[in-house]
Design a protein around this motif. Structure first.
Motif, PDB file in Angstrom:
ATOM      1  N   PRO A 189      63.815 -52.019 -51.886  1.00 14.19           N
ATOM      2  CA  PRO A 189      64.352 -50.721 -51.457  1.00 14.19           C
ATOM      3  C   PRO A 189      63.321 -49.944 -50.644  1.00 14.19           C
ATOM      4  O   PRO A 189      62.109 -50.087 -50.848  1.00 14.19           O
ATOM      5  CB  PRO A 189      64.681 -50.014 -52.766  1.00 14.19           C
ATOM      6  CG  PRO A 189      63.837 -50.671 -53.796  1.00 14.19           C
ATOM      7  CD  PRO A 189      63.625 -52.084 -53.324  1.00 14.19           C
ATOM      8  N   LEU A 190      63.806 -49.120 -49.769  1.00 13.05           N
ATOM      9  CA  LEU A 190      62.945 -48.325 -48.897  1.00 13.05           C
ATOM     10  C   LEU A 190      62.027 -47.417 -49.716  1.00 13.05           C
ATOM     11  O   LEU A 190      60.877 -47.191 -49.338  1.00 13.05           O
ATOM     12  CB  LEU A 190      63.810 -47.495 -47.941  1.00 13.05           C
ATOM     13  CG  LEU A 190      63.135 -46.813 -46.782  1.00 13.05           C
ATOM     14  CD1 LEU A 190      62.354 -47.810 -45.938  1.00 13.05           C
ATOM     15  CD2 LEU A 190      64.173 -46.102 -45.923  1.00 13.05           C
ATOM     16  N   SER A 191      62.519 -46.938 -50.831  1.00 14.04           N
ATOM     17  CA  SER A 191      61.720 -46.042 -51.671  1.00 14.04           C
ATOM     18  C   SER A 191      60.468 -46.720 -52.233  1.00 14.04           C
ATOM     19  O   SER A 191      59.528 -46.050 -52.640  1.00 14.04           O
ATOM     20  CB  SER A 191      62.572 -45.496 -52.812  1.00 14.04           C
ATOM     21  OG  SER A 191      63.046 -46.559 -53.621  1.00 14.04           O
ATOM     22  N   ARG A 192      60.423 -48.050 -52.245  1.00  9.47           N
ATOM     23  CA  ARG A 192      59.276 -48.791 -52.784  1.00  9.47           C
ATOM     24  C   ARG A 192      58.503 -49.520 -51.684  1.00  9.47           C
ATOM     25  O   ARG A 192      57.660 -50.367 -51.974  1.00  9.47           O
ATOM     26  CB  ARG A 192      59.760 -49.769 -53.842  1.00  9.47           C
ATOM     27  CG  ARG A 192      60.480 -49.017 -54.973  1.00  9.47           C
ATOM     28  CD  ARG A 192      60.685 -49.761 -56.210  1.00  9.47           C
ATOM     29  NE  ARG A 192      59.391 -50.173 -56.750  1.00  9.47           N
ATOM     30  CZ  ARG A 192      59.269 -51.222 -57.555  1.00  9.47           C
ATOM     31  NH1 ARG A 192      60.315 -51.924 -57.893  1.00  9.47           N
ATOM     32  NH2 ARG A 192      58.089 -51.557 -58.021  1.00  9.47           N
ATOM     33  N   LEU A 193      58.778 -49.174 -50.449  1.00  8.13           N
ATOM     34  CA  LEU A 193      58.155 -49.849 -49.312  1.00  8.13           C
ATOM     35  C   LEU A 193      56.627 -49.751 -49.330  1.00  8.13           C
ATOM     36  O   LEU A 193      55.932 -50.751 -49.149  1.00  8.13           O
ATOM     37  CB  LEU A 193      58.693 -49.273 -47.999  1.00  8.13           C
ATOM     38  CG  LEU A 193      58.062 -49.820 -46.722  1.00  8.13           C
ATOM     39  CD1 LEU A 193      58.519 -51.251 -46.493  1.00  8.13           C
ATOM     40  CD2 LEU A 193      58.433 -48.940 -45.546  1.00  8.13           C
ATOM     41  N   ALA A 194      56.109 -48.556 -49.552  1.00  5.48           N
ATOM     42  CA  ALA A 194      54.660 -48.335 -49.463  1.00  5.48           C
ATOM     43  C   ALA A 194      53.883 -49.230 -50.422  1.00  5.48           C
ATOM     44  O   ALA A 194      52.754 -49.633 -50.113  1.00  5.48           O
ATOM     45  CB  ALA A 194      54.341 -46.867 -49.717  1.00  5.48           C
ATOM     46  N   GLU A 195      54.462 -49.552 -51.557  1.00  2.28           N
ATOM     47  CA  GLU A 195      53.793 -50.408 -52.555  1.00  2.28           C
ATOM     48  C   GLU A 195      53.454 -51.784 -51.979  1.00  2.28           C
ATOM     49  O   GLU A 195      52.518 -52.433 -52.439  1.00  2.28           O
ATOM     50  CB  GLU A 195      54.689 -50.607 -53.775  1.00  2.28           C
ATOM     51  CG  GLU A 195      55.007 -49.358 -54.531  1.00  2.28           C
ATOM     52  CD  GLU A 195      56.066 -49.590 -55.604  1.00  2.28           C
ATOM     53  OE1 GLU A 195      56.353 -50.773 -55.936  1.00  2.28           O
ATOM     54  OE2 GLU A 195      56.613 -48.595 -56.093  1.00  2.28           O
ATOM     55  N   ALA A 207      59.056 -43.736 -44.897  1.00  2.00           N
ATOM     56  CA  ALA A 207      60.191 -44.053 -45.768  1.00  2.00           C
ATOM     57  C   ALA A 207      60.834 -42.769 -46.294  1.00  2.00           C
ATOM     58  O   ALA A 207      62.062 -42.643 -46.315  1.00  2.00           O
ATOM     59  CB  ALA A 207      59.732 -44.929 -46.931  1.00  2.00           C
ATOM     60  N   GLU A 208      60.001 -41.813 -46.693  1.00  2.00           N
ATOM     61  CA  GLU A 208      60.522 -40.550 -47.207  1.00  2.00           C
ATOM     62  C   GLU A 208      61.303 -39.797 -46.128  1.00  2.00           C
ATOM     63  O   GLU A 208      62.366 -39.242 -46.389  1.00  2.00           O
ATOM     64  CB  GLU A 208      59.367 -39.687 -47.718  1.00  2.00           C
ATOM     65  CG  GLU A 208      59.828 -38.436 -48.440  1.00  2.00           C
ATOM     66  CD  GLU A 208      58.663 -37.664 -49.035  1.00  2.00           C
ATOM     67  OE1 GLU A 208      58.688 -36.428 -48.939  1.00  2.00           O
ATOM     68  OE2 GLU A 208      57.735 -38.301 -49.586  1.00  2.00           O
ATOM     69  N   ARG A 209      60.780 -39.806 -44.923  1.00  2.00           N
ATOM     70  CA  ARG A 209      61.470 -39.135 -43.811  1.00  2.00           C
ATOM     71  C   ARG A 209      62.834 -39.778 -43.554  1.00  2.00           C
ATOM     72  O   ARG A 209      63.833 -39.086 -43.405  1.00  2.00           O
ATOM     73  CB  ARG A 209      60.613 -39.189 -42.554  1.00  2.00           C
ATOM     74  CG  ARG A 209      61.278 -38.579 -41.324  1.00  2.00           C
ATOM     75  CD  ARG A 209      60.295 -38.572 -40.146  1.00  2.00           C
ATOM     76  NE  ARG A 209      60.953 -38.505 -38.869  1.00  2.00           N
ATOM     77  CZ  ARG A 209      61.354 -37.389 -38.284  1.00  2.00           C
ATOM     78  NH1 ARG A 209      61.183 -36.237 -38.885  1.00  2.00           N
ATOM     79  NH2 ARG A 209      61.939 -37.419 -37.113  1.00  2.00           N
ATOM     80  N   ALA A 210      62.877 -41.110 -43.522  1.00  2.00           N
ATOM     81  CA  ALA A 210      64.145 -41.807 -43.287  1.00  2.00           C
ATOM     82  C   ALA A 210      65.139 -41.510 -44.416  1.00  2.00           C
ATOM     83  O   ALA A 210      66.322 -41.265 -44.159  1.00  2.00           O
ATOM     84  CB  ALA A 210      63.908 -43.307 -43.151  1.00  2.00           C
TER      85      ALA A 210
END
Length: 152
Positions: free
Chosen positions: A75-81, A95-98
């Motif tokens: 999921p996009l919410s876990r992209l940075a990990e 990701a937060e902006r999108a």
């Protein structure tokens, strides 16, 4: 560091911009529905079709890039990990902006849908049922220009 990571961040920025345009179109659609502006509604629906095609293409590109990065289906919410440490903060912001733009679009689209449903409900109340020539008690009669005399 693989260039696909930065490419994906650019892709997210492009997606955010598209969602912003979609939100504005949904707002315009709401105003047009409330004003009964069918020409503007038609324009909005044409734009929505173009947005739909663009989103389809962007989604296919996103899936390919996630596979190259080795994180398909995340999921996009876990992209940075899953990003290299040097780009994690940037990935988190993108990701937060999108996701924010998506939520704003959904809210505007729901408002447009509600406005159109209200207009359609009002039209439905004005239209006489088959065989009925006058409005029943509690109903609104259609304006004279919308009535037709078939007795001729």
């Amino acid at each position: 560091m693989e260039p696909v990571y930065q490419e994906f961040l650019d892709h997210l920025e492009e997606l955010s911009q598209l969602l912003e345009h979609m939100r504005e179109t949904a707002r315009t659609k709401t105003v047009a529905a409330r004003a009964g502006d069918l020409v503007e509604l038609d324009q909005c629906m044409k734009q929505e079709q173009a947005f739909s095609m663009a989103l389809r293409g962007m989604d296919q590109k996103r899936e390919k890039m996630l596979e190259v990065m080795g994180i398909p289906g995340k999921p996009l919410s876990r992209l940075a990990e899953h990003y290299p440490e040097a780009l994690q903060a940037q990935a988190s912001r993108a990701a937060e902006r999108a996701l924010d733009r998506y939520e704003e679009y959904v809210s505007a689209a729901n408002a447009a849908l509600t406005a159109m449903e209200c207009v359609l409900h009002d039209i439905g109340r004005m239209m006489p049922e088959e065989g009925r020539t006058q409005a029943q008690p509690g109903e609104v009669a259609p304006p004279p220009r919308m009535r037709t005399d078939f007795r001729a």
